[in-house]
Scaffold this active site. Structure first.
Site, PDB file in Angstrom:
ATOM      1  N   GLU A  93     -18.380  -5.535  25.340  1.00  0.00           N
ATOM      2  CA  GLU A  93     -17.876  -5.483  23.970  1.00  0.00           C
ATOM      3  C   GLU A  93     -18.556  -6.459  23.009  1.00  0.00           C
ATOM      4  O   GLU A  93     -17.898  -7.099  22.194  1.00  0.00           O
ATOM      5  CB  GLU A  93     -16.357  -5.714  23.965  1.00  0.00           C
ATOM      6  CG  GLU A  93     -15.606  -4.625  24.701  1.00  0.00           C
ATOM      7  CD  GLU A  93     -14.092  -4.818  24.654  1.00  0.00           C
ATOM      8  OE1 GLU A  93     -13.403  -3.830  24.382  1.00  0.00           O
ATOM      9  OE2 GLU A  93     -13.607  -5.936  24.895  1.00  0.00           O
TER      10      GLU A  93
HETATM   11  C1  ACM Z   1     -13.250  -4.951  29.185  1.00  0.00           C
HETATM   12  O1  ACM Z   1     -12.168  -4.379  29.394  1.00  0.00           O
HETATM   13  N1  ACM Z   1     -13.641  -5.187  27.952  1.00  0.00           N
HETATM   14  C2  ACM Z   1     -14.125  -5.310  30.275  1.00  0.00           C
END
Ligand code: ACM
Length: 676
Positions: free
Chosen positions: A319
Site C-alpha cells: 500500500e
Molecule cells: C495489507 O493488508 N495491507 C497487507
C-alpha cells in the site's frame, strides 16, 4: 449431524476396521494425518506419570510439565508428579516421550510424531522435540470423560504437517497489545500446532519496538507503548519453548508515519509529522533516493537482525500510494537520472537495497505481494494478501510464498470461509515443483478495531480452523464436523488464559451498566459485527482512541446461535412433524419476548440505545416466524397475501444498526415463505 461426522471420519481413516467404536468422533483440531482406533481406554488418575527419554531439549520437559498442569486443572486431579525434568525417574511411567534429536525452531524442521495409547500406557515418539510438543497437544485434546472419570481412547496416531509455515500475524501498532496478550496467543497457537508468529511492529499509528541505536523512534513515535528489547527476548524465548518462530515486520516504504515523528528526514516530503490517529492508507513514504535513508536502515535493521534469531525478516511493502514520490521534484528528477520509469520500479530499487542490507545481516526477505517485481531475486518470500492469484503467479515465477488472502480474520468472515480457502487450490494447475514453493499461510489480525479486551475474540476460535487447513491433509474439508470440533476446542482454549469467551459477559455487564445481562446476551448472541471494512463507512469515524466497548465489539464474529437455528429450521422444514419444530418455536418465543426485557434494561443503560430498533425488529420478526412455524406444524397455509404483507418486516430487519447485523433473518424468512 452425527451421520456427517461418521462419514467424514470413515473417509479419513482408510485403514479402519469396519465397525467404529463410539470414540470415532474424535475432538481433534487440527485433524491428524492418520488415526487407527483400538479397543479400550487409558484411564487417567492422580498417579499419572510422564518420563522423557532420549536427547531432548529443556523445552520438551517444560512442555510435558505444562501438559501435566493442564490435565490436573481440567480434571481436578491432585497429580502426584510435580515437575518433569531430565533426571525424572519413574518405574513404569504412564506416558513415555521419546525423541531422536533436539529440534531447531526453523522453517522446515521435522514436526512429525506418533502417539500410541493402550489401556496400559501411552507412548509418544518423535524425530525432534518439536514433534513431541505437537503430540502433547494432540494428547490433551483427546481427553474425555464419563461417569467414572477421565480417560484417553486407545488408538494410534501418525501425524505430520502438510505445510511448514503456519502462522498468525498480530498487528500491535494500530492498537497496542502488550506482552501478556502476545503470550496467551502464543499458547493458543501452540495448542493448534501453529509455528510462526509474525509481529507487525511499525506503522503510521505507532512504532512498537525499542531501538537502542535510535531510542527516539519509540520515545516520540509510540505514546510509550512498545516492547523493550528485554520484553521482545522474553516473547522470542516463550515462542521458542512452544516451537514457534518469531518474524518481525518493519513495514516500508509506506505505513511509516511513526518513524517520521522522530526522523522526518527519512520521509519523501518535509515534516513535521505526528503519530497518525486515523485508519486508512496514508501518504507518508520513505525517500528511497537518499543515501541517508539506507544509512539509518542499515544500522536499525542490523540491530533488529541480531535481536530476532529467525533467518526471515519482513519488510512489509504494501500500500505505497506513491503520492509523496509523485509530488517531489527531487525524487522525480532522481528517477529520470537513473532511468527508473515508475513507482513500482522505484520501490523495487528500494527493496533491492533493503535486500542487500538484510543479506549482510544474514536475513532473508519476506514482503507483501507488492514486492514481487522481475528485478527481485528468487530468494524472497511473497506473502499474498490481495488475491490467491498473486501466490500462484509468484510460485510459477519461482518464488516461495505464503497465503494470507482469505485468512484476514479482521474482516469478520465465517470460519467456514477461511477453512475452505486452500493455499494450493485443487484447480490451481501448479506443477508439483511449483506447488512446493507454497510454504503455507498466515492468519492476519489487523488491529484497527481491536483492543487487548477484544482481540482474542477476533483471533479465536476462527484461527484454529486456519491452523487445521495448514496442518491437516487437503482432503479434510467437512464443514459441519469442523464446526463441531471448533466448538469443543474453543472453550478448552480458555485454560491458556485466552479471553475470547469470558470477556463477552464482562463487556455485556458494562454495557448494561451493571444490570442483569441475559436480555442483552439473547440479543447479542444473534448479531454479528459488520463485515469486511463496512464499520468504517457507517457514519461512525473510528480513531485510535475511540471506544471499542459497544455492542458491536462485544458481538462475536460468528453467531453460533444463528447457525444452530438455521440448521433447526432446515430440519423442521424437511420434516414438519419432527421435534425440531418445538426447538424452533421455543427459540422464536424467547426472541419475541426479549425486546420488552431489553427495553427495561435500557432505562439505565444508554450505551445500548443504539440497538433498540434492531431488538424491536428481532421481536417482530420472531412473532411472524412463530405464526409461520405453527401453521407449518399444523399443515395450514397462510397465503401469499399474508407473506407479501410481512415482507416489510423482513426488509427492515436486514438493515444494520449500531454496526451490527441480525443473523437470523434468512432462516425466519424461510419459515415465512414456507407458510405462505
Ligand atoms: C495489507 O493488508 N495491507 C497487507
Amino acid at each position: 449431524m452425527k451421520k456427517h461426522v461418521l462419514i467424514g471420519i470413515v473417509g479419513l481413516f482408510l485403514s479402519l476396521p469396519a465397525i467404529l467404536p463410539a470414540a470415532a468422533t474424535l475432538d481433534l483440531m487440527p485433524l491428524p494425518e492418520r488415526v487407527t482406533l483400538a479397543e479400550g481406554q487409558f484411564r487417567l488418575d492422580a498417579a499419572f506419570t510422564t518420563v522423557v527419554t532420549g536427547p531432548a531439549e529443556p523445552r520438551l520437559y517444560s512442555a510435558a510439565t505444562r501438559m501435566l498442569r493442564r490435565l490436573s486443572g481440567r480434571t481436578g486431579l491432585f497429580m502426584t508428579q510435580d515437575v518433569i525434568t531430565a533426571s525424572t525417574r519413574v518405574e513404569q511411567p504412564s506416558l513415555t516421550i521419546t525423541c531422536q534429536r533436539p529440534g531447531k525452531v526453523a522453517l522446515g524442521e521435522d514436526e512429525s510424531y506418533s502417539l500410541t495409547i493402550s489401556p496400559q500406557k501411552i507412548e509418544l515418539h518423535c524425530v525432534t522435540d518439536l514433534g513431541g510438543l505437537r503430540g502433547l497437544e494432540t494428547l490433551l485434546q483427546l481427553l474425555q470423560a464419563d461417569a467414572q472419570g477421565f480417560y484417553f481412547p486407545a488408538l494410534t496416531i501418525q501425524d505430520k504437517p502438510r505445510f511448514p509455515w503456519r502462522g498468525l500475524m498480530i498487528d500491535v501498532c494500530r492498537h497496542w497489545l502488550p506482552l501478556e496478550v502476545i503470550k496467551r496467543n502464543l499458547d493458543g497457537m501452540a495448542a493448534v500446532k501453529m509455528n510462526v508468529l509474525h509481529l507487525h511492529l511499525s506503522e503510521d499509528q505507532g512504532f512498537r519496538i525499542e531501538s537502542k541505536l535510535y531510542p527516539e523512534l519509540t520515545r516520540l513515535g509510540s505514546d510509550g507503548f512498545f516492547f523493550t528489547q528485554t520484553q521482545m527476548k522474553e516473547i522470542i524465548d516463550y515462542a521458542d519453548e512452544r516451537g514457534i518462530r518469531v518474524i518481525p515486520e518493519f513495514d516500508m516504504p509506506g505505513h511509516t508515519t511513526a518513524w517520521f515523528v522522530s526522523h522526518p528526514e527519512l520521509a519523501s516530503a518535509p515534516g513535521p509529522y505526528t503519530i497518525e490517529r486515523r485508519w486508512g492508507v496514508f501518504d507518508p513514504t520513505m525517500d528511497p533516493t537518499k543515501e541517508s535513508t539506507y544509512k539509518l536502515l542499515e544500522r536499525f535493521l542490523g540491530e533488529m537482525a541480531s535481536l530476532f534469531p529467525d533467518p526471515y525478516l519482513h519488510i512489509g511493502g504494501d500500500e505505497n500510494n506513491g503520492k509523496q514520490w509523485n509530488a517531489s521534484p527531487a525524487i522525480q528528477a532522481w528517477m529520470k537520472r537513473n532511468g527508473i520509469k515508475d513507482n513500482h520500479s522505484l520501490q523495487a530499487y528500494f527493496n533491492s537495497r533493503l535486500l542487500k542490507i538484510l543479506s549482510r545481516h544474514g536475513k532473508k526477505m519476506v514482503g507483501w505481494d507488492e514486492i514481487l517485481h522481475p528485478q527481485m531475486p528468487k530468494t524472497i518470500v511473497i506473502q499474498s494478501w490481495r488475491g490467491p492469484q498473486f501466490l500462484v503467479k509468484s510460485a510459477r515465477q519461482g518464488y516461495q510464498g505464503i497465503l494470507s488472502n482469505g485468512y484476514y480474520i479482521d474482516l469478520i468472515q465465517p470460519a467456514s470461509f477461511h477453512y475452505l480457502n486452500d493455499p494450493v487450490p485443487a484447480d490451481s494447475a501448479l506443477t508439483p515443483d511449483e506447488a512446493a514453493r507454497i510454504l503455507g499461510g498466515e492468519a492476519t489480525s489487523w488491529a484497527e478495531l481491536v483492543t487487548p479486551e477484544t482481540v482474542d475474540s477476533r483471533i479465536w476460535p476462527r484461527t484454529a480452523v486456519i491452523a487445521e487447513r495448514l496442518w491437516s491433509p487437503a482432503s479434510v474439508r467437512d464443514v459441519d464436523d469442523m464446526y463441531r470440533r471448533m466448538e469443543i476446542l474453543s472453550p478448552r482454549m480458555e485454560e491458556l488464559g485466552l479471553t475470547h469467551i469470558k470477556n463477552y459477559e464482562m463487556m455485556l455487564r458494562r454495557l448494561t451498566n451493571q444490570q442483569e445481562t441475559s436480555a442483552l446476551r439473547t440479543f447479542t448472541d444473534v448479531v454479528e459485527p459488520l463485515k469486511l471494512y463496512a464499520r468504517h463507512s457507517q457514519g461512525v469515524t473510528y480513531l485510535q482512541h475511540s471506544p471499542y466497548t459497544r455492542v458491536v465489539d462485544a458481538a462475536r464474529p460468528e453467531s453460533m446461535t444463528a447457525r444452530a437455528f438455521a440448521s433447526h429450521v432446515a430440519a423442521f422444514l424437511a420434516t414438519p412433524s419432527s421435534p425440531e419444530g418445538d426447538t424452533v418455536m421455543n427459540q422464536l418465543a424467547v426472541w419475541q419476548e426479549n425486546h420488552a426485557r431489553l427495553l427495561q434494561i435500557m432505562e439505565r443503560a444508554p450505551a445500548i440505545r443504539e440497538i433498540e430498533s434492531l431488538s424491536q425488529d428481532l421481536a417482530d420478526l420472531a412473532a411472524l416466524g412463530l405464526q409461520a412455524a405453527e401453521a407449518i406444524q399444523e399443515g395450514r397455509k397462510l397465503g401469499s397475501d399474508w407473506a407479501f404483507s410481512k415482507q416489510i418486516v423482513v426488509d427492515r430487519a436486514k438493515k444494520s444498526r449500531g454496526q451490527v447485523e441480525l443473523m437470523v433473518v434468512a432462516p425466519i424468512a424461510r419459515l415465512i415463505q414456507a407458510a405462505e
